[in-house]
Each structure stands twice: as structure tokens, then as C-alpha cells.
Scaffold this motif. Structure first.
Motif, PDB file in Angstrom:
ATOM      1  N   HIS A 199      -2.403  -0.225   2.302  1.00 45.68           N
ATOM      2  CA  HIS A 199      -1.943  -1.169   1.281  1.00 45.68           C
ATOM      3  C   HIS A 199      -1.227  -0.467   0.127  1.00 45.68           C
ATOM      4  N   ASP A 200      -1.452   0.803  -0.050  1.00 44.51           N
ATOM      5  CA  ASP A 200      -0.812   1.549  -1.123  1.00 44.51           C
ATOM      6  C   ASP A 200       0.635   1.859  -0.736  1.00 44.51           C
ATOM      7  N   MET A 201       1.591   1.360  -1.523  1.00 44.91           N
ATOM      8  CA  MET A 201       3.010   1.519  -1.181  1.00 44.91           C
ATOM      9  C   MET A 201       3.439   2.988  -1.216  1.00 44.91           C
ATOM     10  N   GLY A 202       2.871   3.783  -2.083  1.00 39.96           N
ATOM     11  CA  GLY A 202       3.190   5.205  -2.111  1.00 39.96           C
ATOM     12  C   GLY A 202       2.772   5.894  -0.817  1.00 39.96           C
ATOM     13  N   GLN A 203       1.610   5.528  -0.309  1.00 38.09           N
ATOM     14  CA  GLN A 203       1.143   6.094   0.954  1.00 38.09           C
ATOM     15  C   GLN A 203       2.017   5.620   2.107  1.00 38.09           C
ATOM     16  N   ARG A 204       2.448   4.361   2.071  1.00 42.44           N
ATOM     17  CA  ARG A 204       3.348   3.854   3.115  1.00 42.44           C
ATOM     18  C   ARG A 204       4.657   4.628   3.128  1.00 42.44           C
ATOM     19  N   ARG A 205       5.213   4.870   1.933  1.00 39.06           N
ATOM     20  CA  ARG A 205       6.471   5.637   1.865  1.00 39.06           C
ATOM     21  C   ARG A 205       6.259   7.055   2.389  1.00 39.06           C
ATOM     22  N   ALA A 206       5.127   7.646   2.059  1.00 41.24           N
ATOM     23  CA  ALA A 206       4.838   9.009   2.518  1.00 41.24           C
ATOM     24  C   ALA A 206       4.763   9.056   4.043  1.00 41.24           C
ATOM     25  N   VAL A 207       4.134   8.064   4.643  1.00 36.86           N
ATOM     26  CA  VAL A 207       4.073   8.003   6.106  1.00 36.86           C
ATOM     27  C   VAL A 207       5.486   7.892   6.671  1.00 36.86           C
ATOM     28  N   GLY A 208       6.331   7.065   6.057  1.00 36.20           N
ATOM     29  CA  GLY A 208       7.706   6.918   6.492  1.00 36.20           C
ATOM     30  C   GLY A 208       8.469   8.236   6.446  1.00 36.20           C
ATOM     31  N   VAL A 209       8.278   8.997   5.369  1.00 37.01           N
ATOM     32  CA  VAL A 209       8.947  10.298   5.232  1.00 37.01           C
ATOM     33  C   VAL A 209       8.482  11.259   6.333  1.00 37.01           C
ATOM     34  N   GLY A 256      10.834  12.783   9.294  1.00 38.17           N
ATOM     35  CA  GLY A 256      10.939  14.239   9.475  1.00 38.17           C
ATOM     36  C   GLY A 256      10.609  14.660  10.889  1.00 38.17           C
ATOM     37  N   LEU A 257       9.604  14.063  11.467  1.00 36.24           N
ATOM     38  CA  LEU A 257       9.225  14.385  12.842  1.00 36.24           C
ATOM     39  C   LEU A 257      10.258  13.904  13.843  1.00 36.24           C
TER      40      LEU A 257
END
Length: 126
Positions: free
Chosen positions: A107-117, A121-122
Motif C-alpha cells: 500500500h505504500d506508494m514509495g515501496q511500489r515505486r521501488a519495486v518498479g525500479v 533494472g532486472l
């Protein structure tokens, strides 16, 4: 008043089989036996087996209950119109379904963006 044919079209039969395949896939991804899922839905094991084989049609209310028990949106049980897209191909794999399910729980948008990054990268060629 026109009468409906008692025999469904071949396309309807194919859709019933595809729906049954999706039920089986989502059930096994969660590690549930037919008996366990049937018990949660107050169905007989034989009835669930018939749904999974496409022999019996799934009512709207049963599909809704299945979707809730299998932690899937109802739309996940049906193929996308116009062929497979990238999302459908992703959701056809156990890893893709797990990624989608788990990502939706963040639910944390910062964590969602981090997962996206991380995923971007992968995904880049080495």
C-alpha cells in the motif's frame, strides 16, 4: 417468444473449459486440493471437478465466490479480447500471478515505486 437452443455453441464449450483451466491453475498455485477448495465453497468435490473440466457451467455467484477464495479478480478467469498481451502472458505463469498478487498488497506508494525500479533494472539486457 423464441426458444433458446438446449445445445450451447462450440465457443461456449471452449469458454467453459478455459474457465475450468483457470480455476485449476489458481487453485494449484495456492496449494489447495480440490477437496479443500470445494469445502470452502460448500460444494462437493465432484462438482468442483466438473467445473474444472468444463463439463458443468459455473454460475455468476459461484464464480464470484471462487474468485474471492482464490484471491483473484473475476476478470482473471477469462482470456483477454483480441489475443494475448504482455499482462495476460505474465498472469499465465505462477510467478507472474504471485508478483501481481503480492504487489497489490503493497500500500505504500514509495515501496511500489521501488519495486518498479528493481523490476525495470532486472529487465534491462545485460
Amino acid at each position: 417468444m423464441p426458444r433458446r437452443s438446449p445445445h450451447p455453441s462450440p465457443e461456449a464449450d471452449l469458454l467453459d473449459r478455459d474457465l475450468g483451466d483457470a480455476i485449476r491453475r489458481f487453485r494449484t498455485d495456492l496449494g489447495l486440493s480440490q477437496h479443500a477448495l470445494a469445502a470452502r465453497l460448500s460444494l462437493s468435490g465432484q462438482q468442483l471437478q466438473k467445473y474444472e473440466s468444463g463439463a458443468n457451467r459455473v454460475s455468476a455467484s459461484t464464480l464470484y465466490r471462487l474468485a474471492r477464495e482464490l484471491d483473484q479478480p473475476v476478470s482473471a478467469f477469462f482470456p483477454a479480447q483480441g489475443g494475448r498481451d504482455g499482462l495476460e502472458a505474465l498472469l499465465d505463469t505462477p510467478e507472474g500471478r504471485a508478483l501481481s498478487r503480492d504487489f497489490a498488497r503493497i500500500h505504500d506508494m514509495g515501496q511500489r515505486r521501488a519495486v518498479g525500479v528493481i523490476v525495470e533494472g532486472l529487465a534491462r539486457p545485460a
